[in-house]
Write an enzyme that holds these catalytic residues in place. Structure first.
Site, PDB file in Angstrom:
ATOM      1  N   ALA A   1       0.505  16.065  -5.103  1.00  0.00           N
ATOM      2  CA  ALA A   1       0.308  17.374  -5.338  1.00  0.00           C
ATOM      3  C   ALA A   1      -1.117  18.089  -5.363  1.00  0.00           C
ATOM      4  O   ALA A   1      -1.353  19.275  -5.006  1.00  0.00           O
ATOM      5  CB  ALA A   1       0.860  17.704  -6.611  1.00  0.00           C
TER       6      ALA A   1
ATOM      7  N   SER B   1      -6.073  15.616  -8.683  1.00  0.00           N
ATOM      8  CA  SER B   1      -7.473  15.183  -8.711  1.00  0.00           C
ATOM      9  C   SER B   1      -8.309  16.106  -7.904  1.00  0.00           C
ATOM     10  O   SER B   1      -9.450  16.178  -8.496  1.00  0.00           O
ATOM     11  CB  SER B   1      -7.340  13.885  -8.207  1.00  0.00           C
ATOM     12  OG  SER B   1      -6.847  12.773  -9.007  1.00  0.00           O
TER      13      SER B   1
ATOM     14  N   SER C   1       2.109  11.403 -14.670  1.00  0.00           N
ATOM     15  CA  SER C   1       2.842  11.404 -16.302  1.00  0.00           C
ATOM     16  C   SER C   1       4.019  12.037 -16.220  1.00  0.00           C
ATOM     17  O   SER C   1       4.246  13.275 -16.725  1.00  0.00           O
ATOM     18  CB  SER C   1       1.880  12.220 -17.162  1.00  0.00           C
ATOM     19  OG  SER C   1       1.265  13.391 -16.819  1.00  0.00           O
TER      20      SER C   1
END
Length: 206
Positions: free
Chosen positions: A43, A46, A113
């Site tokens: 996505a 980072s 997560s």
């Protein structure tokens, strides 16, 4: 290797030092916060977090970026990608982010997560308003097209198990503080949106 979390000893007491969060953040002239970037692999979590940290540094803010791959080289290198170890991975990062916020930093945390309950667990570690959930919102099909590390291809071929979005569930945030349309805009525009939102929330002052 799965980690086990021991029950806290009743004789262990948190020691309150003279220099506290308010003093540390005052020295840095900023409001501490944890910016929790969540989203599928590919996505751009980072990438966006790194670009935002660069911009914040240019504006004079004190930050630290916690990256999913990096922490698995050290702090969490003993953990697998099973559901239980993923939960422990997020717990450790949440505790670390809390300590860094206590040091007065703006913490940027870039992790898949995948479960809402785990992100809520981290939210509850922090004072109200200090946890900023940032949904790097990119559909699975776009992430799979990007596939910068070739992980989706390996997951589809059965070479990687428990891969989020393929054979492991990702629960998108229901009401994130910031929803980034990262499948539509380039990184520079996403950083501008983040800076504007952080200013509105009082985390930074432009």
């Amino acid at each position: 290797m799965s980690a086990t979390v021991e029950t806290q000893d009743a004789n262990i007491v948190w020691h309150q030092h003279a220099i506290d969060k308010a003093f540390r953040s005052g020295l840095k002239k900023q409001k501490p916060a944890v910016l929790w970037f969540t989203g599928l692999s590919g996505a751009g979590k980072s990438t966006v977090a790194g670009a935002l940290e660069t911009k914040l540094a240019q504006l004079g803010y004190h930050t630290y970026l916690l990256d999913g791959d990096n922490v698995r080289h050290g702090l969490c290198k003993d953990l697998s990608f099973s559901d239980s170890d993923r939960k422990e991975n997020i717990r450790r990062i949440g505790e670390l982010a809390k300590l860094m916020a206590d040091a007065g930093l703006i913490v940027l945390s870039a992790f898949i997560s995948p479960h809402r309950s785990e992100r809520q667990m981290v939210r509850e570690l922090l004072p109200e308003g200090e946890f900023i959930e940032v949904f790097v919102n990119v559909p699975l099909e776009i992430c799979e097209q990007r596939d910068p590390k070739g992980l989706y291809k390996k997951a589809r071929a059965g070479e990687i198990k428990n891969f989020t979005g393929i054979d492991s569930l990702y629960e998108a945030p229901e009401s994130p503080e910031i929803d980034l349309p990262a499948g539509e805009l380039d990184v520079a525009l996403l950083v501008d949106l983040m800076i504007e939102s952080l200013d509105q929330k009082g985390i930074i002052r432009l």
